[in-house]
Design an enzyme around this catalytic site. Structure first.
Site, mmCIF file in Angstrom:
data_model
loop_
_atom_site.group_PDB
_atom_site.id
_atom_site.type_symbol
_atom_site.label_atom_id
_atom_site.label_comp_id
_atom_site.label_asym_id
_atom_site.label_seq_id
_atom_site.Cartn_x
_atom_site.Cartn_y
_atom_site.Cartn_z
ATOM 1 N N HIS A 1 0.846 -1.201 0.000
ATOM 2 C CA HIS A 1 0.000 0.000 0.000
ATOM 3 C C HIS A 1 0.875 1.243 0.000
ATOM 4 O O HIS A 1 1.846 1.329 0.733
ATOM 5 C CB HIS A 1 -0.909 0.005 1.235
ATOM 6 C CG HIS A 1 -1.981 1.039 1.169
ATOM 7 N ND1 HIS A 1 -3.179 0.819 0.536
ATOM 8 C CD2 HIS A 1 -2.024 2.305 1.628
ATOM 9 C CE1 HIS A 1 -3.926 1.905 0.619
ATOM 10 N NE2 HIS A 1 -3.249 2.829 1.273
ATOM 11 N N ASP B 1 -13.992 4.158 7.728
ATOM 12 C CA ASP B 1 -12.977 4.947 7.018
ATOM 13 C C ASP B 1 -13.605 5.776 5.908
ATOM 14 O O ASP B 1 -13.238 6.928 5.685
ATOM 15 C CB ASP B 1 -11.891 4.032 6.447
ATOM 16 C CG ASP B 1 -10.871 4.846 5.659
ATOM 17 O OD1 ASP B 1 -10.309 5.782 6.246
ATOM 18 O OD2 ASP B 1 -10.680 4.582 4.460
ATOM 19 N N ARG C 1 -13.046 14.260 6.789
ATOM 20 C CA ARG C 1 -11.707 14.873 6.914
ATOM 21 C C ARG C 1 -11.392 15.725 5.698
ATOM 22 O O ARG C 1 -10.793 16.790 5.805
ATOM 23 C CB ARG C 1 -10.645 13.776 7.062
ATOM 24 C CG ARG C 1 -10.668 13.106 8.418
ATOM 25 C CD ARG C 1 -9.860 11.824 8.391
ATOM 26 N NE ARG C 1 -8.472 12.045 8.047
ATOM 27 C CZ ARG C 1 -7.693 11.135 7.444
ATOM 28 N NH1 ARG C 1 -8.178 9.951 7.127
ATOM 29 N NH2 ARG C 1 -6.448 11.409 7.173
ATOM 30 N N SER D 1 -6.800 5.193 9.129
ATOM 31 C CA SER D 1 -7.472 5.068 7.839
ATOM 32 C C SER D 1 -6.812 3.969 6.991
ATOM 33 O O SER D 1 -7.481 3.061 6.497
ATOM 34 C CB SER D 1 -7.412 6.429 7.117
ATOM 35 O OG SER D 1 -7.704 6.300 5.763
ATOM 36 N N LYS E 1 -8.172 -0.230 7.024
ATOM 37 C CA LYS E 1 -8.576 -0.912 5.775
ATOM 38 C C LYS E 1 -7.729 -2.156 5.525
ATOM 39 O O LYS E 1 -8.225 -3.203 5.158
ATOM 40 C CB LYS E 1 -8.342 0.018 4.571
ATOM 41 C CG LYS E 1 -9.346 1.100 4.387
ATOM 42 C CD LYS E 1 -9.135 1.788 3.057
ATOM 43 C CE LYS E 1 -7.940 2.689 3.022
ATOM 44 N NZ LYS E 1 -8.169 4.111 3.135
HETATM 45 N N1 URA Z 1 -4.670 7.144 2.206
HETATM 46 C C1 URA Z 1 -5.689 6.701 2.964
HETATM 47 O O1 URA Z 1 -6.299 5.678 2.665
HETATM 48 N N2 URA Z 1 -6.042 7.404 4.046
HETATM 49 C C2 URA Z 1 -5.401 8.529 4.429
HETATM 50 O O2 URA Z 1 -5.751 9.100 5.449
HETATM 51 C C3 URA Z 1 -4.331 9.001 3.637
HETATM 52 C C4 URA Z 1 -3.972 8.274 2.516
#
Ligand code: URA
Length: 433
Positions: free
Chosen positions: A82, A161, A168, A183, A187
């Site tokens: 990621h 999220d 946000r 976040s 996930k």
């Molecule tokens: N990517 C995400 O999934 N969440 C964030 O807060 C920042 C980057």
């Protein structure tokens, strides 16, 4: 429990308990707590931060806010990768097929573009026919058969999220360490992978602008992942320049294919080899050096490119465009952007480059916007290169000619040309384990 008391506690710089955090997430997702109270709490978290216990509790509460995936039907070790988000970052399209070719399963859930940053799902959807919305059974069948499948995030996975991110985004609370950690890791932990490699970007094109902040972000994510029983590793990589030369969906798929053919730009190739080798090594396929050799071999013999094409085919896409990228649609309009004076490209505002691509149609201004997959930028010069006045620094592409002026303006104001050649900066800056 009252939301008012939680907001007041955080406002006054105190720590929330795990129960309080769990309660707030559950009641926000079920609609009991209104956005305005959550916004206030987010701002209090933005200013006062969270300690490790709170950040961990928030991450686990986000993970547990919806379904968690069960990949036990996938045979073999599963690895995920990621990125925290960047410009020109097409590494997943390259790294995932490489790793799958070498026998490690990649069941990947990716995101769409976010603000000035691009998203893997949008890039894949620029391939004609490609379906990122597979059902779980089909997804797992393809992972077992081809070794790799990449889909978008489902609504059921970590719904907290989805809600928190949207809030946000409009309350200026994105750039908060505990909120980014929860976040991303919320996930990632909702999916059932054995190992996770993180590409934590740093610099003008990323959400964390300094190496120190990026390292703190990486440390937290790695520690929380380990606590959840995952094998973890993070690379800190430079986002003070876009990755490779191409920005925009089809343009990035083309550059990914070139890189899988062994003819990609050096910065992109270096990051991809490192990420893939670390993924393989975490999955116990050998030492890092052995894995690096294996990665180079599957690029050189074309087998990683074939895996990519096989995945495209399996997910309903037209794999002919992968073997012959000239079959991709091309933008109706293009414009060469020329340097206004001679000198070195001293630095670029990478976020500005991402925004220029977005203004050309490669990203969304609102959730409802449709992406122009042909839109984007091909850079002719990058940081450290010398450019003569009137020489091309980039070419812009779009299907809407009226967007060219805004894209050009943004690109020019994001490029600093000066007399001194800037010092060389490595693309991989650090590793956190
Ligand atoms: N990517 C995400 O999934 N969440 C964030 O807060 C920042 C980057």
């Amino acid at each position: 429990m009252r939301m008012y008391d939680l907001i007041k506690k955080k406002r006054d710089g105190k720590s929330l308990t795990a129960q309080e955090i769990k309660w707030f997430i559950e009641n926000y997702v079920n609609g009991t707590i209104p956005d305005y109270q959550v916004s206030a709490l987010l701002m209090a978290i933005y200013f006062n931060g969270m300690d490790l216990e709170e950040t961990t509790a928030l991450t686990f509460a986000v993970r547990d806010s919806g379904d968690t995936l069960d990949f036990s039907d996938v045979k073999g070790i599963r690895v995920d990768k990621h990125s925290t988000g960047g410009v020109g970052d097409k590494t997943s399209l390259i790294v995932a097929p490489i790793v799958a070719t070498l026998g490690v399963k990649v069941a990947k859930m990716s995101g769409r573009g976010l603000g000035h940053t691009g998203g893997t799902v949008d890039k894949l959807e620029s391939i004609p026919g490609f379906n990122t919305g597979l059902g779980v059974d089909e997804f797992l069948e393809i992972v077992n058969r081809v070794g790799i499948a990449i889909v978008g995030q489902s609504a059921e996975l970590a719904p907290a999220d989805k809600l928190l991110y949207a809030l946000r985004d409009v309350t200026a609370t994105v750039e908060s360490l505990p909120l980014i950690v929860s976040s991303i890791m919320g996930k990632k932990l909702a999916a059932d992978d054995d190992c996770i490699v993180l590409d934590v970007k740093t610099g003008s094109g990323s959400f964390m602008k300094t190496v120190e902040d990026s390292k703190r972000l990486a440390r937290l994510m790695v520690d929380i992942g380990k606590q959840a029983g995952k094998k973890m590793l993070a690379l800190i990589t430079d986002m003070d320049r876009p990755l490779g030369f191409n920005i925009g969906n089809i343009l990035e798929v083309k550059e990914a294919v070139e890189t899988l053919r062994g003819k990609g730009p050096s910065d992109l190739t270096e990051i991809c080899i490192a990420l893939a080798a670390h993924m393989l090594s975490l999955a116990e396929k050998g030492t890092y050096e052995e894995c690096e050799d294996k990665v180079k071999k599957v690029i050189a013999d074309g087998s990683a490119l074939k895996t990519f094409a096989d995945m495209v085919e399996a997910q309903g896409g037209d794999s002919r465009v992968i073997y012959d990228t000239s079959l991709f649609k091309e933008a109706k309009f293009s414009r060469v952007v020329k340097a206004e004076k001679s000198g070195y490209i001293v630095k670029v505002d990478t976020e500005g480059y991402g925004t220029a691509a977005l203004l050309l149609g490669a990203g969304r201004n609102t959730k409802e916007d449709k992406i122009d997959f042909t839109a984007g930028i091909i850079l002719s010069k990058k940081t450290g290169d010398f450019v003569k006045a009137g020489e091309a620094i980039a070419t812009l592409y779009t299907n809407s000619g009226e967007k060219l002026d805004a894209g050009e303006r943004k690109l020019i104001e994001s490029t600093v040309i000066g007399d001194e050649k800037p010092a060389y900066k490595p693309i991989i800056l650090d590793k956190v384990q």
